[in-house]
Design an enzyme around this catalytic site. Structure first.
Site, PDB file in Angstrom:
ATOM      1  N   GLU A  69       0.816  -1.216   0.000  1.00 37.06           N
ATOM      2  CA  GLU A  69       0.000   0.000   0.000  1.00 37.06           C
ATOM      3  C   GLU A  69       0.849   1.265   0.000  1.00 37.06           C
ATOM      4  O   GLU A  69       0.475   2.275  -0.613  1.00 37.06           O
ATOM      5  CB  GLU A  69      -0.951   0.014   1.203  1.00 37.06           C
ATOM      6  CG  GLU A  69      -2.074  -1.006   1.130  1.00 37.06           C
ATOM      7  CD  GLU A  69      -1.743  -2.323   1.810  1.00 37.06           C
ATOM      8  OE1 GLU A  69      -2.666  -3.137   2.010  1.00 37.06           O
ATOM      9  OE2 GLU A  69      -0.552  -2.535   2.157  1.00 37.06           O
ATOM     10  N   GLN A 114      -9.559  -6.300  11.691  1.00 33.16           N
ATOM     11  CA  GLN A 114      -9.007  -5.285  10.796  1.00 33.16           C
ATOM     12  C   GLN A 114      -9.700  -3.935  10.956  1.00 33.16           C
ATOM     13  O   GLN A 114      -9.879  -3.186   9.987  1.00 33.16           O
ATOM     14  CB  GLN A 114      -9.044  -5.753   9.334  1.00 33.16           C
ATOM     15  CG  GLN A 114      -8.082  -6.903   9.060  1.00 33.16           C
ATOM     16  CD  GLN A 114      -7.843  -7.168   7.584  1.00 33.16           C
ATOM     17  OE1 GLN A 114      -8.705  -6.915   6.761  1.00 33.16           O
ATOM     18  NE2 GLN A 114      -6.661  -7.682   7.256  1.00 33.16           N
ATOM     19  N   LYS A 136     -18.060  -0.864   5.532  1.00 35.30           N
ATOM     20  CA  LYS A 136     -18.442  -1.871   4.534  1.00 35.30           C
ATOM     21  C   LYS A 136     -19.932  -1.871   4.247  1.00 35.30           C
ATOM     22  O   LYS A 136     -20.354  -2.033   3.086  1.00 35.30           O
ATOM     23  CB  LYS A 136     -17.997  -3.254   5.014  1.00 35.30           C
ATOM     24  CG  LYS A 136     -18.135  -4.334   3.950  1.00 35.30           C
ATOM     25  CD  LYS A 136     -17.479  -5.636   4.371  1.00 35.30           C
ATOM     26  CE  LYS A 136     -17.545  -6.669   3.249  1.00 35.30           C
ATOM     27  NZ  LYS A 136     -16.871  -7.938   3.630  1.00 35.30           N
TER      28      LYS A 136
END
Length: 575
Positions: free
Chosen positions: A65, A128, A177
């Site tokens: 990343e 996460q 999400k």
């Protein structure tokens, strides 16, 4: 494979049918004419990546990343448009923190999307989960966490506006999400309403008048040109104004290319490793006109000794920078281009600068950048000079951070704007290779030189895979002294040569590492071989890596030591 895509702006009204958050986001990116996304998928952004699968936007998959966000920085530096990044939640988000800070320090426009756990489990230490809003508040220009699907089009449009208006910078959008997967019907026009954010772009007429009068009275005026000239696309205005008033131009590290290096009024780069003429010009000036620079410590040296004889004028779009480090008598809050246009319009009496210009030319002639070369060892400065000559100064030069960065800034003469990509404020090792990927994508016709060190290169060397995958014609130039060069220079000069953990005795064969990725590699140890290999490498449009084994004892000079003023340069030699 990366492809080029043409976009036309569509209607700002949404479709009448319900759309998912992911669909709304992709549509918003197309509305912003996004050409390429630098992204790395993961659980929290999989619904978004499912939409990207069918999207007509190019996508680059970095191998880390951090590589992705540095690539976006390189793209933004060359194009002036926001680099777009997508990463997943948790470690995906935290892996871009360095890039966000780098972009914030160097005023680069980015729009970064981070995945996040669903809203109903935020705060529970879910798998996460990371508080990326809290982490990035100090290192972004602004950040959002989307809580309503209907807000996505507005937030995206605002983010792009904020990132590239005023003083550019990174904007982060955190996407839970369930917001990405949920559906909503959005039918209103997308409008930006930011009453608390109104950057001042036009200068105050009276402040420009004060500056014009100060210029007319000056005997030793100097323009200090920073990266704000480049961000404002004001290079032509700067050239016109400097020529009109016969004022010499000094550059900051990040401002290189804002004024042609082969112009008679160009003095050079100032600062810790700046040239004698530029540092002395700032030291002796009676009027210092700072346009688009922030007076950082590596430029000024000891503030008590900085520009001791000068009236200071500061033109900057960010009012927080004016007076922050250096007392300013004539402040001008404005976009650099608009300020220069007004200075040209008001004109004023031309100052009598011929004697001053002659003095500066004498300094340039008598005290140039110099190094000793008896031919026994390959000198890094020689390599940079070869690169300049063989590319006619037309290449995009991307660097990492350290000695090689300073040698590139000193010995590569930038004649054109937007050809210099480096990490200035944060000084980020590992920046160079991924940033060269973004720069090459931004300008596919350019020769891109990635000038790096053996220490910096190993921090993001995995991005060689992307260079090969996209067949980018990046020429990777490693100046290899088997050490952290700038660290050992400081240890030599200020720590009695106590080289504490700064030498790198065990390294891979960089030539073989390149070949493992399918890239042509070379190892070079003398000037004659360097000339031959560089000629061959630059003759074709394929990626190449060259490991230059340079003199390990070579240091960067001139140098202004900590606590010293700009006139107190070490390592200056008269020609």
């Amino acid at each position: 494979m990366l492809h080029e895509t043409a976009f036309t702006s569509g209607n700002t009204k949404a479709e009448s049918k319900p759309m998912s958050g992911a669909e709304l986001l992709l549509r918003a990116l197309i509305e912003e004419n996004v050409e390429v996304i630098f992204g790395y998928p993961g659980g929290a952004v999989l619904p978004l990546y499912d939409e990207i699968y069918d999207a007509d936007i190019a996508h680059v998959l970095p191998r880390h990343e951090q590589g992705g966000i540095h690539a976006a920085e390189g793209y933004a530096r060359i194009t002036g448009k926001p680099g777009v990044v997508i990463v997943t939640s948790g470690p995906g988000a935290t892996n871009i923190v360095t890039g966000l800070t780098d972009a914030m320090m160097d005023s680069l426009p980015l729009v970064v999307f981070t995945g996040q756990v669903a809203t109903n489990v935020i705060g529970t230490d879910a798998f996460q989960e990371a508080d990326i809003m809290g982490i990035t508040t100090p290192i972004t220009k602004y950040n959002y966490q989307v809580r309503n699907i209907e807000d996505i089009p507005r937030i995206v449009k605002e983010a792009f506006y904020i990132a590239q208006s005023g003083r550019p910078g990174p904007v982060l959008i955190d996407l839970p999400k369930n917001i990405v997967t949920g559906k909503a019907q959005v039918s209103e026009d997308v409008e930006i309403h930011l009453p608390g954010y109104q950057p001042t772009t036009k200068p105050n007429y009276l402040q420009i008048r004060k500056l014009t009068e100060a210029v007319s009275r000056a005997k030793k005026p100097v323009i200090l040109a920073g990266a704000g000239i480049l961000h404002a696309k004001a290079t032509e205005e700067l050239k016109q104004y400097a020529e009109m008033q016969r004022i010499p131009v000094v550059h900051t590290l990040l401002g290189l290319g804002g004024f042609p290096a082969d112009h008679e009024l160009f003095v050079g780069m100032a600062g810790m490793h700046g040239c004698y003429a530029a540092n002395m010009a700032l030291n002796e000036a009676d009027l210092l006109i700072n346009i688009g620079a922030r007076f950082d410590d590596r430029l000024t040296g000891n503030l008590d000794k900085f520009a001791p004889n000068a009236i200071v004028a500061h033109v900057d779009i960010d009012p927080a920078e004016i007076g922050k480090n250096v007392p300013t008598k004539i402040p001008v809050v404005a976009d650099a281009k608009e300020a220069l246009k007004e200075l040209i319009a008001q004109k004023g009496e031309q100052p009598q600068t011929e004697e001053w210009l002659a003095t500066i030319q004498t300094w340039k002639r008598d005290y140039p950048y110099t190094y000793e070369d008896d031919g026994s060892l390959l000198k890094p400065q020689k390599v940079i000079e070869m690169l300049y000559e063989k590319t006619n100064g037309e290449a995009i030069v991307v660097t990492d951070v350290g000695q090689h960065q300073m040698w590139a800034a000193q010995y590569y003469k930038f004649k054109n704007p937007h050809r210099w990509v480096t990490s200035g404020g944060l000084g980020t090792m590992g920046f160079g290779l991924p940033a060269s990927i973004g720069a090459s994508i931004a300008d596919r016709d350019a020769t891109v030189l990635c000038i790096t060190g053996d220490g910096s290169f190993q921090m993001c060397s995995q991005e060689l895979a992307v260079v090969k995958e996209l067949n980018l014609p990046v020429k990777i130039i490693i100046l290899n002294n088997t050490a952290l060069g700038m660290v050992i220079q400081w240890q030599e000069l200020f720590y009695e040569k106590r080289y504490s953990h700064s030498k790198i005795p065990v390294q891979p064969s960089f030539e073989k590492l390149a070949e493992a990725y399918g890239i042509q590699g070379y190892t070079v140890s003398d000037a004659e071989e360097a000339d031959r290999v560089l000629t061959e490498a630059l003759s074709h449009r394929e990626p190449v890596l060259i490991d230059f084994r340079i003199d390990p004892e070579e240091n960067v000079f001139p140098m202004v030591a900590p606590g010293k003023g700009l006139s107190e340069m070490a390592g200056v030699k008269k020609r």
